[in-house]
Structure formats: structure tokens, C-alpha cells
Design a protein around this motif. Structure first.
Motif: not given
Length: 144
Positions: A126-131, A91-94
Motif C-alpha cells: 500500500d503506497d500510502d501506508m509506505m509513504q 507478502c511482496d517478498y514471497e
């Protein structure tokens, strides 16, 4: 360098960004498919043995494989995390692709400000999920 050349150079740089990210996203998608195939195989094997993925007692043993492998619960959680991470990144890429393709001299100041805000906020990540994801990766692979 005139303004037109500078804008063109920036657009080329942003397009280069997309060209580098797309193969990585495709590779992540391929890894996700491999992970899902593995989960399906684990599920089929556990069903043959009379248990389901929901039965978290199912584990491979050290004697069978020569290595301690993760439990079915751990594989399931990793698979879910992989799917969520891939969806966020896609989604971020799109979003970035749409922004880059719509940039031009005809873009209004309000449009450009909105694009900058969306790019900075990264609403699909979601920064928490990426961390949490980075903590699961061995230190040799994690970003510094």
C-alpha cells in the motif's frame, strides 16, 4: 553470450536480490517482535498503574527518564504500523520468490507477462501506508 547463459545470469541476479532482501526482512521481523514486546511491557506497566493502553493520557514524564518519550497512543499506533508494514513486505517478498523460482525456459509468454505485471503492480504494498512510514523515519535514514 547465448540465450541460455543470459537467462541463467538473470536468474542468478534475481536470486542475489532475494539473498539480499531476506536478511533485511528477517531483521525487520525481529524489530517487530521487539516492538511488540515493548508494547506488552507498556501495557503491563499501565495496568499496574490502573490504566490501559486505551487510556491515552498515560505518558512517561521528562523527570523520570531524562528524555521525553512518546505517549502510549503513539507507541500503539507505531506498533500497528510496523505490523502492517512487515506483513506487506513479507507478502511482496514471497511473491517475488515464487516468481523467481518458477522462471525458466519452459515459462510461456503469458506467464512471463503475468509475472512482469505482478512484479510492477506490487499488489501487497500500500503506497500510502509506505509513504506514511517514511515520514516517521528521520531524514538521515529516509531514501533519497
Amino acid at each position: 553470450m547465448d540465450l541460455s547463459a543470459a537467462v541463467n545470469l538473470c536468474q542468478q541476479g534475481l536470486q542475489g536480490h532475494l539473498n539480499k532482501v531476506k536478511p533485511l526482512l528477517d531483521e525487520l521481523g525481529s524489530l517487530l517482535e521487539d516492538g511488540l514486546a515493548t508494547m506488552q511491557a507498556v501495557n503491563r506497566n499501565s495496568l499496574r498503574e490502573g490504566s490501559e493502553i486505551g487510556d491515552y493520557q498515560a505518558e512517561w514524564s521528562w523527570e523520570e527518564t531524562g528524555a521525553l518519550l512518546p505517549s502510549v497512543e503513539s507507541l500503539l499506533l507505531t506498533s500497528i504500523l510496523m505490523r502492517a508494514t512487515y506483513s506487506m513486505l513479507k507478502c511482496d517478498y514471497e511473491m517475488q520468490e515464487r516468481i523467481i523460482l518458477s522462471l525458466g525456459f519452459s515459462s510461456s509468454l503469458e506467464e512471463l507477462e503475468g509475472y512482469c505485471l505482478m512484479w510492477d503492480l506490487r499488489p501487497f504494498i500500500d503506497d500510502d501506508m509506505m509513504q506514511h512510514c517514511w515520514r516517521l523515519i528521520p531524514q538521515t535514514c529516509a531514501p533519497k
